[in-house]
Design an enzyme around this catalytic site. Structure first.
Site, PDB file in Angstrom:
ATOM      1  N   GLY A  72      11.148 -32.008 -44.881  1.00 45.89           N
ATOM      2  CA  GLY A  72      11.278 -30.657 -44.357  1.00 45.89           C
ATOM      3  C   GLY A  72      12.643 -30.413 -43.746  1.00 45.89           C
ATOM      4  O   GLY A  72      13.196 -31.272 -43.050  1.00 45.89           O
ATOM      5  N   ASP A 128      13.385 -28.534 -41.331  1.00 46.34           N
ATOM      6  CA  ASP A 128      13.324 -28.556 -39.868  1.00 46.34           C
ATOM      7  C   ASP A 128      13.467 -29.980 -39.336  1.00 46.34           C
ATOM      8  O   ASP A 128      14.211 -30.227 -38.380  1.00 46.34           O
ATOM      9  CB  ASP A 128      12.036 -27.910 -39.359  1.00 46.34           C
ATOM     10  CG  ASP A 128      10.770 -28.537 -39.933  1.00 46.34           C
ATOM     11  OD1 ASP A 128      10.818 -29.163 -41.027  1.00 46.34           O
ATOM     12  OD2 ASP A 128       9.713 -28.405 -39.296  1.00 46.34           O
ATOM     13  N   ARG A 129      12.794 -30.923 -39.965  1.00 46.21           N
ATOM     14  CA  ARG A 129      12.888 -32.312 -39.520  1.00 46.21           C
ATOM     15  C   ARG A 129      14.307 -32.845 -39.711  1.00 46.21           C
ATOM     16  O   ARG A 129      14.862 -33.498 -38.831  1.00 46.21           O
ATOM     17  CB  ARG A 129      11.868 -33.171 -40.268  1.00 46.21           C
ATOM     18  CG  ARG A 129      10.424 -32.818 -39.900  1.00 46.21           C
ATOM     19  CD  ARG A 129       9.418 -33.486 -40.805  1.00 46.21           C
ATOM     20  NE  ARG A 129       9.435 -34.943 -40.656  1.00 46.21           N
ATOM     21  CZ  ARG A 129       8.891 -35.775 -41.548  1.00 46.21           C
ATOM     22  NH1 ARG A 129       8.310 -35.297 -42.646  1.00 46.21           N
ATOM     23  NH2 ARG A 129       8.937 -37.074 -41.350  1.00 46.21           N
ATOM     24  N   THR A 180       3.266 -26.805 -33.745  1.00 45.44           N
ATOM     25  CA  THR A 180       2.066 -26.543 -34.535  1.00 45.44           C
ATOM     26  C   THR A 180       1.598 -27.831 -35.193  1.00 45.44           C
ATOM     27  O   THR A 180       0.423 -28.171 -35.182  1.00 45.44           O
ATOM     28  CB  THR A 180       2.342 -25.464 -35.599  1.00 45.44           C
ATOM     29  OG1 THR A 180       2.809 -24.281 -34.935  1.00 45.44           O
ATOM     30  CG2 THR A 180       1.082 -25.147 -36.388  1.00 45.44           C
TER      31      THR A 180
END
Length: 181
Positions: free
Chosen positions: A25, A27-28, A51
């Site tokens: 991902g 984001d990671r 989340t």
């Protein structure tokens, strides 16, 4: 459109160790970039408590940071919602973490919080064994404070740092070739 890379080369190098780097991902990846920029030369365990709870490990070897892997689990709210929706008779818990819960709301809140902390502690321990020394643990996300409190009970040295993803994105924006190979 700004996905994880196979490798970032800039002020430092970060190698993506995912079997298929494109599956990681964005984001990671950008969170790792942000953390590595803030803490160059330090092996890290990054815990993003949102989340979903993601826990990613970065090992520094020979001047290069290597993302060695991580895990993904439901975050605190997903766990709470799952219990309320999927089990008969359990409420949408509004309890607090306590040592020995004596009511259902506190029992759920304690169980979920301890499950999150337990996962993080297991990964930290695996990283410590691999690295040969305790990693720097960085906790971020909406549930960072509650999770960090449980982790500090376990004797883990940690810092709460937010906006790692934004830091990683800013780092890539400052890199004229976008640091990709």
């Amino acid at each position: 459109w700004l996905a994880a890379q196979n490798r970032y080369d800039g002020a430092f190098a970060l190698q993506n160790g995912y079997r298929e780097p494109g599956q990681l991902g964005a984001d990671r990846w950008h969170g790792m970039l942000g953390a590595c920029e803030r803490r160059p030369g330090q092996s890290l365990v990054l815990v993003a408590a949102g989340t979903a709870t993601t826990i990613d490990c970065v090992e520094w070897r020979g001047g290069v940071a290597l993302f060695i892997g991580g895990c993904i689990a439901p975050g605190t709210q997903l766990m709470l919602e799952s219990l309320a929706q999927r089990t008969g008779g359990l409420p949408h818990a509004r309890g607090d973490w306590v040592d020995f819960p004596d009511n259902t709301d506190d029992a759920i809140a304690t169980g979920v919080t301890d499950a999150q902390a337990g996962l993080a502690l297991r990964v930290v321990e695996r990283a410590r064994r691999r690295f040969g020394s305790p990693p720097q643990v960085i906790v971020s996300g909406g549930d960072a404070d509650a999770l960090a409190e449980r982790l500090s009970i376990g004797g883990v040295a940690l810092a709460i740092e937010h906006n790692l993803v934004l830091g990683g994105l800013a780092l890539r924006a400052r890199t004229t070739d976008h640091g990709s190979h």
